[in-house]
Design a protein around this motif. Structure first.
Motif, PDB file in Angstrom:
ATOM      1  N   THR A   1     -31.142-100.754  -2.871  1.00  0.00           N
ATOM      2  CA  THR A   1     -30.127 -99.703  -2.971  1.00  0.00           C
ATOM      3  C   THR A   1     -28.889-100.064  -2.164  1.00  0.00           C
ATOM      4  OG1 THR A   1     -31.236 -98.568  -1.148  1.00  0.00           O
ATOM      5  CG2 THR A   1     -31.802 -97.874  -3.376  1.00  0.00           C
ATOM      6  N   ASP A   2     -29.087-100.726  -1.026  1.00  0.00           N
ATOM      7  CA  ASP A   2     -27.938-101.131  -0.214  1.00  0.00           C
ATOM      8  C   ASP A   2     -27.061-102.115  -0.968  1.00  0.00           C
ATOM      9  OD1 ASP A   2     -28.958 -99.546   1.769  1.00  0.00           O
ATOM     10  OD2 ASP A   2     -29.976-101.184   2.800  1.00  0.00           O
ATOM     11  N   LYS A   3     -27.688-102.998  -1.735  1.00  0.00           N
ATOM     12  CA  LYS A   3     -26.898-103.960  -2.504  1.00  0.00           C
ATOM     13  C   LYS A   3     -26.100-103.267  -3.595  1.00  0.00           C
ATOM     14  CE  LYS A   3     -29.993-107.876  -1.689  1.00  0.00           C
ATOM     15  NZ  LYS A   3     -30.806-108.949  -2.309  1.00  0.00           N
ATOM     16  N   PHE A   4     -26.678-102.240  -4.212  1.00  0.00           N
ATOM     17  CA  PHE A   4     -25.933-101.525  -5.252  1.00  0.00           C
ATOM     18  C   PHE A   4     -24.768-100.757  -4.630  1.00  0.00           C
ATOM     19  CE2 PHE A   4     -25.067 -97.984  -8.110  1.00  0.00           C
ATOM     20  CZ  PHE A   4     -24.946 -98.655  -9.315  1.00  0.00           C
ATOM     21  N   ILE A   5     -24.988-100.153  -3.469  1.00  0.00           N
ATOM     22  CA  ILE A   5     -23.901 -99.439  -2.788  1.00  0.00           C
ATOM     23  C   ILE A   5     -22.778-100.410  -2.428  1.00  0.00           C
ATOM     24  CG2 ILE A   5     -23.320 -98.145  -0.710  1.00  0.00           C
ATOM     25  CD1 ILE A   5     -26.147 -96.982  -0.795  1.00  0.00           C
ATOM     26  N   GLU A   6     -23.148-101.594  -1.977  1.00  0.00           N
ATOM     27  CA  GLU A   6     -22.130-102.607  -1.674  1.00  0.00           C
ATOM     28  C   GLU A   6     -21.378-103.011  -2.926  1.00  0.00           C
ATOM     29  OE1 GLU A   6     -21.911-107.182   0.071  1.00  0.00           O
ATOM     30  OE2 GLU A   6     -23.810-106.090   0.016  1.00  0.00           O
ATOM     31  N   LEU A   7     -22.094-103.131  -4.050  1.00  0.00           N
ATOM     32  CA  LEU A   7     -21.436-103.470  -5.311  1.00  0.00           C
ATOM     33  C   LEU A   7     -20.443-102.389  -5.720  1.00  0.00           C
ATOM     34  CD1 LEU A   7     -21.212-105.221  -7.876  1.00  0.00           C
ATOM     35  CD2 LEU A   7     -23.176-103.979  -8.796  1.00  0.00           C
ATOM     36  N   VAL A   8     -20.812-101.121  -5.569  1.00  0.00           N
ATOM     37  CA  VAL A   8     -19.902-100.023  -5.921  1.00  0.00           C
ATOM     38  C   VAL A   8     -18.666-100.039  -5.035  1.00  0.00           C
ATOM     39  CG1 VAL A   8     -19.676 -97.515  -5.952  1.00  0.00           C
ATOM     40  CG2 VAL A   8     -21.739 -98.582  -6.873  1.00  0.00           C
TER      41      VAL A   8
ATOM     42  N   GLU B   1     -28.298 -88.772  -0.697  1.00  0.00           N
ATOM     43  CA  GLU B   1     -29.138 -88.227  -1.783  1.00  0.00           C
ATOM     44  C   GLU B   1     -29.469 -89.310  -2.802  1.00  0.00           C
ATOM     45  OE1 GLU B   1     -28.893 -84.725  -5.227  1.00  0.00           O
ATOM     46  OE2 GLU B   1     -27.400 -84.832  -3.610  1.00  0.00           O
ATOM     47  N   PHE B   2     -28.502 -90.176  -3.081  1.00  0.00           N
ATOM     48  CA  PHE B   2     -28.735 -91.271  -4.027  1.00  0.00           C
ATOM     49  C   PHE B   2     -29.849 -92.190  -3.526  1.00  0.00           C
ATOM     50  CE2 PHE B   2     -27.724 -95.812  -4.599  1.00  0.00           C
ATOM     51  CZ  PHE B   2     -27.989 -95.930  -5.941  1.00  0.00           C
ATOM     52  N   ILE B   3     -29.788 -92.578  -2.264  1.00  0.00           N
ATOM     53  CA  ILE B   3     -30.816 -93.466  -1.711  1.00  0.00           C
ATOM     54  C   ILE B   3     -32.191 -92.806  -1.788  1.00  0.00           C
ATOM     55  CG2 ILE B   3     -31.603 -94.589   0.398  1.00  0.00           C
ATOM     56  CD1 ILE B   3     -28.672 -94.932   1.178  1.00  0.00           C
ATOM     57  N   GLU B   4     -32.260 -91.520  -1.473  1.00  0.00           N
ATOM     58  CA  GLU B   4     -33.541 -90.808  -1.503  1.00  0.00           C
ATOM     59  C   GLU B   4     -34.093 -90.718  -2.925  1.00  0.00           C
ATOM     60  OE1 GLU B   4     -36.811 -89.054   0.093  1.00  0.00           O
ATOM     61  OE2 GLU B   4     -35.113 -89.997   1.133  1.00  0.00           O
ATOM     62  N   ARG B   5     -33.215 -90.440  -3.886  1.00  0.00           N
ATOM     63  CA  ARG B   5     -33.674 -90.316  -5.284  1.00  0.00           C
ATOM     64  C   ARG B   5     -34.152 -91.656  -5.829  1.00  0.00           C
ATOM     65  NH1 ARG B   5     -32.498 -85.996  -8.459  1.00  0.00           N
ATOM     66  NH2 ARG B   5     -32.346 -87.344 -10.280  1.00  0.00           N
ATOM     67  N   VAL B   6     -33.458 -92.728  -5.496  1.00  0.00           N
ATOM     68  CA  VAL B   6     -33.870 -94.051  -5.971  1.00  0.00           C
ATOM     69  C   VAL B   6     -35.220 -94.431  -5.390  1.00  0.00           C
ATOM     70  CG1 VAL B   6     -33.321 -96.510  -5.888  1.00  0.00           C
ATOM     71  CG2 VAL B   6     -31.542 -94.873  -6.430  1.00  0.00           C
ATOM     72  N   ARG B   7     -35.397 -94.161  -4.109  1.00  0.00           N
ATOM     73  CA  ARG B   7     -36.670 -94.519  -3.484  1.00  0.00           C
ATOM     74  C   ARG B   7     -37.804 -93.664  -4.015  1.00  0.00           C
ATOM     75  NH1 ARG B   7     -34.762 -95.506   2.825  1.00  0.00           N
ATOM     76  NH2 ARG B   7     -33.714 -97.505   2.434  1.00  0.00           N
ATOM     77  N   GLU B   8     -37.543 -92.385  -4.228  1.00  0.00           N
ATOM     78  CA  GLU B   8     -38.583 -91.513  -4.796  1.00  0.00           C
ATOM     79  C   GLU B   8     -38.972 -91.984  -6.183  1.00  0.00           C
ATOM     80  OE1 GLU B   8     -37.179 -87.561  -4.733  1.00  0.00           O
ATOM     81  OE2 GLU B   8     -37.406 -87.284  -2.562  1.00  0.00           O
ATOM     82  N   ALA B   9     -37.969 -92.305  -7.014  1.00  0.00           N
ATOM     83  CA  ALA B   9     -38.264 -92.775  -8.370  1.00  0.00           C
ATOM     84  C   ALA B   9     -39.023 -94.085  -8.332  1.00  0.00           C
ATOM     85  CB  ALA B   9     -36.967 -92.938  -9.158  1.00  0.00           C
ATOM     86  N   SER B  10     -38.620 -95.000  -7.442  1.00  0.00           N
ATOM     87  CA  SER B  10     -39.307 -96.287  -7.331  1.00  0.00           C
ATOM     88  C   SER B  10     -40.736 -96.101  -6.839  1.00  0.00           C
ATOM     89  CB  SER B  10     -38.537 -97.212  -6.386  1.00  0.00           C
ATOM     90  OG  SER B  10     -39.224 -98.430  -6.220  1.00  0.00           O
TER      91      SER B  10
END
Length: 786
Positions: A480-487, A390-399
């Motif tokens: 988004t993948d980089k942010f997930i890796e950071l988390v 859901e996070f990936i989808e929301r980020v892409r929609e917002a972008s």
């Protein structure tokens, strides 16, 4: 050849050899030049010779030790003749060589170039000027060729320099390739991670020196690698310049960057740093020591100057991250002791109270800012871990929603600009054809060609800029993948650490606060790295937020309980003091001072109450006149007096309300009464419809019909003798006849219209008529038989 006329003066033999000339072989070596010049001087009778030599110096450089020494002797008047092998030895710059020749003329020095047949004693030689030009052209041509070779190598990704950055070593198999020097690479990683952790460059240098870590030159010297700067006094003296240079090197991310400097002038050898678009960049060509995100974070942190405030040794870690929402300036850290009681640790807008710019304060305490940042990181990180898809989808929609329109506009601009560029190519071609055929004069041709060329140059720059923006947008969609890796790299979010702050936060935009005290509210926009200002859905409450809310509620409840206890204790104390004072007052035990104070207090209270009543009365709005009663309004309306619209509306509303009340009362009374018996008309209709009647109702209906029949019979009997009764009988007959006609006509119309009930009545009516007709005929036939 004339012999040397000036006795006692020296004959200067000048030799020069550059590194480029060394490659030419033995013919231009220093020893060979000296031998040629000595032979020439001996054959031509020049005595008292002295050699002036410059070895390894370019011909375009005129700051040479040997040449300077010879010029000093010339200006001192000690030189009679200067002999060189050829004109290129004195220099390869037409202007500078001309100035040297003028100096020789001023001091009456004979100038001889042995191999070029140049002797100023024989007069002016025009060919010497052409030789100087050719000598300079040789240098310019050589410089151009070298630049071409260097450019060709860099376009292929080949290095033109043998220098290697600290942390790497030249590969033994291929010297153009770099391999990681693990010992130095560990130091490089430590430097980068220290900056991310919030340490200053000076503190990093002090730590490296304290731990006896050798500087790059000393490290290269110990491992036997080429040393760039061999002169140094302390092998552990790390400088901030060296560390800053390491932090700015893009090679540590695995990026090969060639052509970072360019020689502007082959004469002065002056260089300049090239712009990024002039460089040759090859990603992934060398092994990376630090990841690109860490390198970008360090560049962002180095873009802000940080100074430690008073009473502190390190700068605030939020410095450089906070921006003003109104003017866009950075917020500066302020740490000051207020009235010697508490430390005001906060950030304010740097444009606040400036001479050239002005903005509001945008004050925000450091502790609250850090708490808000930690809460945002905790909330987004929890959401990412538990709702990754859901996070990936929301980020892409917002972008997509935020940038799709802009990118679409850029693509349209690129397409339009490319079409215009092709149109200009066609126009330029037609312009050349028109000029060649004589249709377009040279004046207009030159002007139009310059305008078209300028427009095409602008279009090329604009297209490149728009294409870069489109490519950047496409790259942002994959962050988004980089942010997930950071988390995933962090397991504990209970405390805001400096590395966490620098890796998660891109910037924070602070708006001006509204309100004061506990009611003050202030908006802040937190932009996270890779995903920007991401908002977690409002209905989601993370466990950290629930725990924080519970803790705040407990603290607030404890605070309120404590406050109530203190207030209750104060009230009890005040009441006890008042009771004790009242008891002493009744007993007459007050001192004169206490009596005077009590009387003054009572007088003050009375005066204050009196003044308060006056103020309250003055503040109250004037009372409106008492409205007229409804009885008075009804009387005025009955008397024909005019009422105001408000009074008329009020009276009408009252009457309507009374009518509703009376109607409701009537309905209640009617409902309480027993049901009324049905009328004779209703009973007759029910009997015709076939509905059952009670015996009482049937008896009533039969009695009514008997009465009417008897009355009708009596009226017929009276009509025989009484004219009035005859007239009444005729009227009734006419009425019955007319009513019967109307009823039958209505029945006919309804039956013709297709009404089933009317048709049934009509059939019954016809059947009854037939029955009456046959019965009448039967009766008449019986009478005849009798």
């Amino acid at each position: 050849m004339k012999k040397q006329p000036d006795k006692g003066k020296i004959t200067a033999l000048y030799e020069r050899l550059s590194h480029d000339d060394e490659r030419a072989g033995e013919s231009v070596s220093i020893e060979n030049q000296k031998r040629i010049l000595e032979d020439y001087a001996q054959k031509n009778g020049f005595t008292n010779i002295r050699h002036f030599t410059d070895d390894g110096v370019r011909g375009t450089t005129f700051k040479r030790p040997g040449l300077d020494a010879m010029l000093e002797e010339i200006r001192a008047g000690n030189v009679a003749t200067v002999i060189i092998k050829d004109q290129s030895r004195i220099g390869r710059d037409v202007v500078e060589v001309g100035l040297l020749k003028r100096t020789f003329d001023e001091y009456h020095v004979r100038f001889i170039a042995a191999n070029d047949n140049l002797d100023t004693a024989n007069g002016f030689d025009i060919m010497s000027i052409f030789r100087d030009v050719i000598n300079e052209w040789y240098v310019a041509d050589t410089s151009r060729k070298i630049k071409t070779v260097f450019k060709s190598r860099m376009e292929k990704g080949l290095r033109c320099s043998g220098s290697v950055s600290y942390g790497y070593l030249a590969s033994k198999e291929n010297k153009g390739e770099w391999v990681i020097d693990e010992e130095a690479a560990a130091v490089v990683r430590r430097i980068f991670h220290s900056v991310v952790a919030g340490e200053s460059i000076a503190s990093i240098a002090r730590a490296l020196r304290a731990e006896k870590i050798p500087i790059p030159s000393e490290h290269w010297k110990r491992i036997g690698a080429p040393v760039r700067a061999a002169k140094y006094t302390d092998p552990y003296a790390w400088s901030t310049t060296t560390i800053s240079y390491i932090l700015k090197r893009p090679e540590y991310t695995g990026r090969k960057v060639l052509g970072k400097t360019v020689c502007e002038n082959y004469k002065t050898k002056s260089t300049r740093k090239t712009a990024p678009e002039e460089q040759y960049i090859f990603d992934g060509e060398i092994p990376a020591i630090v990841d690109e995100e860490t390198w970008n974070t360090v560049q962002r942190l180095m873009g802000t100057k940080r100074r430690a405030p008073k009473r502190q040794t390190t700068p605030n870690r939020l410095t450089g991250l906070l921006y003003c929402a109104d003017c866009g300036a950075k917020l500066t850290h302020r740490s000051s002791l207020v009235q010697g009681k508490y430390l005001d640790d906060a950030f304010v807008c740097s444009s606040y109270r400036q001479l050239t710019r002005d903005c509001t304060m945008h004050y925000i305490p450091t502790a609250k800012m850090e708490a808000a940042i930690l809460a945002a990181i905790q909330r987004v990180s929890w959401y990412v871990r538990h709702n990754e898809a859901e996070f990936i989808e929301r980020v892409r929609e917002a972008s997509d929603q935020h940038q799709e329109n802009t990118v679409k506009e850029y693509r349209q601009k690129v397409s339009k600009a490319q079409r215009r560029y092709k149109e200009l190519d066609g126009l330029v071609k037609k312009l050349y054809e028109g000029n060649a055929t004589g249709k377009i004069p040279d004046k207009h041709f030159t002007r139009l060609l310059a305008e078209y060329d300028e427009e095409q140059t602008g279009l090329e720059a604009a297209i490149a800029q728009w294409q870069e923006a489109i490519e950047s947008w496409n790259a942002d969609r994959l962050k988004t993948d980089k942010f997930i890796e950071l988390v995933s790299r962090y397991t504990d979010f209970s405390e805001l650490t400096t590395p966490m702050l620098n890796e998660f936060i891109e910037k924070v935009v602070v708006h001006e606060g509204e309100g004061r005290g506990n009611s003050r509210r202030q908006r802040i926009d937190i932009y996270l790295n890779f995903i920007g200002a991401f908002e977690v859905p409002a209905h989601i409450v993370t466990p950290m937020e629930a725990e924080e809310q519970r803790r705040q509620q407990e603290e607030q409840a404890a605070k309120e309980a404590r406050s109530q206890e203190l207030a209750k204790a104060r009230e009890e104390k005040r009441k006890a003091e008042k009771r004790e004072f009242t008891a002493r007052k009744k007993a007459g035990l007050l001192t004169p001072e206490e009596q005077a104070a009590d009387e003054a207090r009572l007088a003050h209270n009375r005066a204050w109450q009196k003044e308060w009543r006056k103020k309250r009365k003055a503040a109250e709005p004037p009372k409106s006149p008492k409205p007229k009663s409804l009885k008075e309004l009804a009387a005025l309306q009955k008397a024909g007096a005019d009422l105001t619209p408000e009074e008329a509306e009020r009276l009408a509303a009252y009457r309507e309300r009374k009518n509703r009340q009376h109607k409701a009362w009537y309905e209640r009374q009617k409902a309480a009464q027993p049901p009324k018996p049905r009328t004779l008309k209703e009973l007759a209709a029910a009997q015709v419809a076939g509905q059952p009647l009670t015996p009482e109702e049937a008896e009533r209906l039969e009695a009514s019909r008997s009465r009417k029949k008897n009355a009708y019979q009596e009226l017929k009997a009276q009509a025989e003798t009484d004219p009035a009764a005859a007239a009444e009988l005729a009227r009734r007959r006419a009425y019955h006849s007319e009513a019967t006609k109307k009823s039958r006509q209505k029945m006919y119309e309804e039956a013709a219209a297709g009404n089933p009930a009317a048709q049934a009545r009509y059939e019954n009516f016809l059947a009854a008529r037939r029955e009456n007709y046959h019965r009448k005929k039967h009766d008449e036939k019986g009478e005849q038989i009798a």
